[in-house]
Design an enzyme around this catalytic site. Structure first.
Site, short mmCIF file in Angstrom:
data_model
loop_
_atom_site.label_atom_id
_atom_site.label_comp_id
_atom_site.label_asym_id
_atom_site.label_seq_id
_atom_site.Cartn_x
_atom_site.Cartn_y
_atom_site.Cartn_z
N ASP A 61 11.37 34.85 60.08
CA ASP A 61 10.72 33.54 60.12
C ASP A 61 11.47 32.62 61.09
OD1 ASP A 61 9.01 31.44 59.52
OD2 ASP A 61 10.17 30.80 57.77
N HIS A 111 14.88 28.11 53.31
CA HIS A 111 14.25 28.91 52.26
C HIS A 111 15.09 28.82 50.99
CE1 HIS A 111 12.55 31.64 55.68
NE2 HIS A 111 11.87 30.50 55.57
N SER A 162 17.91 30.41 56.13
CA SER A 162 17.54 31.10 54.90
C SER A 162 18.81 31.55 54.19
CB SER A 162 16.60 32.28 55.20
OG SER A 162 16.11 32.86 54.02
#
Length: 351
Positions: A276, A181, A155
């Site tokens: 996540d 992400h 991310s």
């Protein structure tokens, strides 16, 4: 001052004109483009490779700017903010080529010509993470013996991390699936950037795509979760659905999709905010998958890998500069190489 090619980015046509007048006072500055949104800014920056991108402050307030910032770093373009409203943003601390840390340079419409020139000169002296870090030491890997699938989640800060990790991967690397992400507007730019900088073929996630050796499949900003299934071949599936662990696509969704293949999978979690991927990586490790996590020192945001480490999901924690080579070693040699790795790496933390 040497010639500096400049892209100006602002949502306001009026501000673009005002900024161009500021920049025109800088000796050697050549404005090569002016843009009105972040996606256009990166597309032009990718194609023209300017020395400096001058960005109005309203862009920095957008969530998408985090992804944009990482992409600028990867292109090795410097950028400087122009304050265009009364509510000023806090100054970030940047690393200079001199080795010192300093507040990031900014400019505004009230500055004198000399101050603007000085601030732009300082912007050109900022050390960029990817473009200036030492190249990882190449290691000999039995490239014909890859028999595993690699799955990666990242991310915030992930663009730089992926460039560093994938720089170790050869043309015939293990089939690799990545969830990064990022905003929808930057997905194609990210894929083009990785494909241009890395030896393997880097492609966007597509439903039905077969992952083969030498292929890296990236899901970033797509409208669905990337899943991988299959035993004889690895097939990509894009499945719509609600956010998993707060994200679409989700790292946890990718990791859980390969649970039936866990003994033949290497799982990696990289820099990023939130958690996540942590739970999914733990499930993979419990199912006999070998797992890696990025360490705190090389992470931009030590969120996802920290949560995974604290949960016991990460088996081997390493600086990003060393993860790629070790993933390849495991893929080529299997678990027999892990005891050697533990003995060789002073920066390795084993759990």
């Amino acid at each position: 001052m040497r010639k500096i090619t400049v892209v100006i980015a602002s949502t306001s046509p009026v501000n673009r004109v005002r900024i161009s007048k500021l920049i025109s006072t800088v000796p050697g500055a050549e404005i090569i483009a002016m843009t009105g949104d972040l996606s256009e800014t990166f597309t032009i920056s990718e194609a023209r490779e300017p020395d400096l991108v001058v960005i109005s402050s309203e862009f920095q307030k957008l969530d998408e700017f985090k992804a944009m910032k990482s992409l600028f770093y990867a292109l090795d373009s410097r950028w400087i903010r122009v304050e265009t409203d009364e509510k000023k943003l806090p100054l970030a601390i940047v690393h200079m080529k001199s080795g010192q840390q300093a507040p990031e340079p900014v400019i505004d419409f009230q500055m004198s010509t000399q101050v603007v020139q000085n601030q732009i000169h300082r912007a050109m002296l900022i050390l960029r993470t990817y473009g200036n870090q030492p190249a990882p030491t190449p290691r000999k890997v039995e490239q014909t013996a890859f028999d595993r699938l690699v799955v990666i989640g990242s991310s915030t800060g992930g663009v730089d991390a992926l460039l560093t990790l994938l720089s170790e991967f050869p043309l015939d690397c293990p089939p690799t699936a990545i969830v990064q992400h990022t905003g929808r507007n930057f997905s194609e730019s990210l894929i083009r950037l990785l494909d241009r900088r890395c030896k393997p073929q880097v492609v966007g996630a597509q439903d039905g795509l077969i992952l083969r050796p030498g292929m890296v499949c990236v899901a970033g900003g797509i409208e669905g979760h990337m899943l991988i299934n299959g035993t004889q071949s690895y097939r990509c599936q894009i499945r719509p659905g609600p956010p998993v662990s707060g994200h679409v696509p989700s790292v946890d969704a990718l990791f859980r999709s390969v649970l039936p293949l866990a003994p033949k999978v290497v799982g990696v979690i990289l820099t990023g905010m939130g958690q996540d991927g942590a739970a999914g990586l733990l499930e993979l490790r419990r199912a006999s998958c070998i797992t890696f996590g990025q360490d705190e020192g090389s992470s931009v945001v030590y969120g996802m890998p920290k949560t995974a480490w604290e949960m016991g999901a990460v088996q081997y924690r390493l600086p990003i500069q060393k993860i790629g080579a070790e993933v390849l070693r495991v893929c080529a040699q299997g678990s027999a190489s892990l005891s050697q790795m533990a003995g060789d790496e002073k920066s390795l933390t084993v759990r």
